[in-house]
Motif scaffolding. Sequence first.
Motif, PDB file in Angstrom:
ATOM      1  N   ALA A 154       0.831  -1.207   0.000  1.00 60.13           N
ATOM      2  CA  ALA A 154       0.000   0.000   0.000  1.00 60.13           C
ATOM      3  C   ALA A 154       0.866   1.258   0.000  1.00 60.13           C
ATOM      4  O   ALA A 154       0.572   2.223  -0.714  1.00 60.13           O
ATOM      5  N   GLU A 155       1.941   1.232   0.787  1.00 56.99           N
ATOM      6  CA  GLU A 155       2.851   2.381   0.822  1.00 56.99           C
ATOM      7  C   GLU A 155       3.509   2.586  -0.541  1.00 56.99           C
ATOM      8  O   GLU A 155       3.601   3.720  -1.027  1.00 56.99           O
ATOM      9  N   ALA A 156       3.961   1.491  -1.135  1.00 58.03           N
ATOM     10  CA  ALA A 156       4.608   1.583  -2.451  1.00 58.03           C
ATOM     11  C   ALA A 156       3.624   2.085  -3.502  1.00 58.03           C
ATOM     12  O   ALA A 156       3.976   2.915  -4.345  1.00 58.03           O
ATOM     13  N   ALA A 157       2.393   1.611  -3.432  1.00 55.29           N
ATOM     14  CA  ALA A 157       1.374   2.056  -4.382  1.00 55.29           C
ATOM     15  C   ALA A 157       1.115   3.552  -4.219  1.00 55.29           C
ATOM     16  O   ALA A 157       0.953   4.274  -5.207  1.00 55.29           O
ATOM     17  N   ALA A 158       1.094   4.003  -2.974  1.00 55.46           N
ATOM     18  CA  ALA A 158       0.878   5.433  -2.722  1.00 55.46           C
ATOM     19  C   ALA A 158       2.030   6.260  -3.282  1.00 55.46           C
ATOM     20  O   ALA A 158       1.813   7.319  -3.888  1.00 55.46           O
ATOM     21  N   VAL A 159       3.258   5.764  -3.095  1.00 52.52           N
ATOM     22  CA  VAL A 159       4.431   6.477  -3.614  1.00 52.52           C
ATOM     23  C   VAL A 159       4.379   6.518  -5.138  1.00 52.52           C
ATOM     24  O   VAL A 159       4.626   7.564  -5.753  1.00 52.52           O
ATOM     25  N   VAL A 160       4.059   5.372  -5.747  1.00 51.71           N
ATOM     26  CA  VAL A 160       3.984   5.316  -7.210  1.00 51.71           C
ATOM     27  C   VAL A 160       2.891   6.255  -7.712  1.00 51.71           C
ATOM     28  O   VAL A 160       3.086   6.986  -8.684  1.00 51.71           O
ATOM     29  N   GLU A 195       1.733   8.888  -6.220  1.00 45.08           N
ATOM     30  CA  GLU A 195       2.184  10.259  -5.991  1.00 45.08           C
ATOM     31  C   GLU A 195       3.171  10.693  -7.085  1.00 45.08           C
ATOM     32  O   GLU A 195       3.069  11.799  -7.630  1.00 45.08           O
ATOM     33  N   LYS A 196       4.125   9.804  -7.392  1.00 48.97           N
ATOM     34  CA  LYS A 196       5.107  10.134  -8.427  1.00 48.97           C
ATOM     35  C   LYS A 196       4.455  10.238  -9.797  1.00 48.97           C
ATOM     36  O   LYS A 196       4.835  11.095 -10.592  1.00 48.97           O
ATOM     37  N   ALA A 197       3.473   9.372 -10.056  1.00 50.14           N
ATOM     38  CA  ALA A 197       2.768   9.438 -11.337  1.00 50.14           C
ATOM     39  C   ALA A 197       2.014  10.757 -11.455  1.00 50.14           C
ATOM     40  O   ALA A 197       2.009  11.390 -12.515  1.00 50.14           O
ATOM     41  N   ALA A 211       1.708  16.048 -13.703  1.00 57.69           N
ATOM     42  CA  ALA A 211       1.625  17.493 -13.512  1.00 57.69           C
ATOM     43  C   ALA A 211       2.800  18.205 -14.187  1.00 57.69           C
ATOM     44  O   ALA A 211       2.648  19.304 -14.714  1.00 57.69           O
ATOM     45  N   SER A 212       3.979  17.540 -14.141  1.00 60.17           N
ATOM     46  CA  SER A 212       5.139  18.202 -14.722  1.00 60.17           C
ATOM     47  C   SER A 212       5.405  17.758 -16.158  1.00 60.17           C
ATOM     48  O   SER A 212       6.424  18.124 -16.737  1.00 60.17           O
ATOM     49  N   ALA A 213       4.520  16.976 -16.709  1.00 60.13           N
ATOM     50  CA  ALA A 213       4.715  16.508 -18.077  1.00 60.13           C
ATOM     51  C   ALA A 213       4.681  17.695 -19.038  1.00 60.13           C
ATOM     52  O   ALA A 213       3.995  18.683 -18.820  1.00 60.13           O
TER      53      ALA A 213
END
Length: 187
Positions: free
Chosen positions: A88-94, A96-98, A103-105
């Motif tokens: 769940a933590e990894a999914a949240a990080v992914v 967030e990064k996505a 947003a910065s694309a």
Amino acid sequence: MKNSTLLSLVAAAVLFTACGEETQKVAAEVNTTKVAEAVKKDTINAVESAKSKITEVAEAAKVEVKEMADIAAEKAEVAKETAASKVAEAAAVVEEKAAAMTASATPEAPAAYAKCTGCHGANGKTKALGKSAIIAGQDKEALITSLKEYKAGTKNVAGMGSLMKGQVATMSDEEIEAVAEYLSQIK
């Protein structure tokens, strides 16, 4: 009477002496049978005792195995919960990064920017002919001002004025604004 008692005793002694060998034989057979029965009885007792001990040890082993299985099950559940938490933590990080990448694309370039890519690159991060500044990420209003000055022929940075005038001469004010908007959004 004394004689008769004495005589009886002598007769008995003679009888016992004569029968002694046979009596000893019978006694030896009786003793052998008794010993064999005693050994048999002891063996049966030892087997029963061993069976009882084996049963006790097996029961104790069953209890210990069950306890170990319970401990293993508890540890497996803890590991499962920990793994689920980490996933769940990894999914949240992914996620967030996505979201940050989205947003910065780089926004989609307007059609008018197509003629700029040869010198400034697809994303405006190339120094044109090695002389100009990188135009990606500049202020929108500053970009609009520069493009309009190049169009009017009033700006000539690093001898690029005439080249830039030819590039922006056919651009409308709306296209200039679209190109400036696009370049200002690139990070």
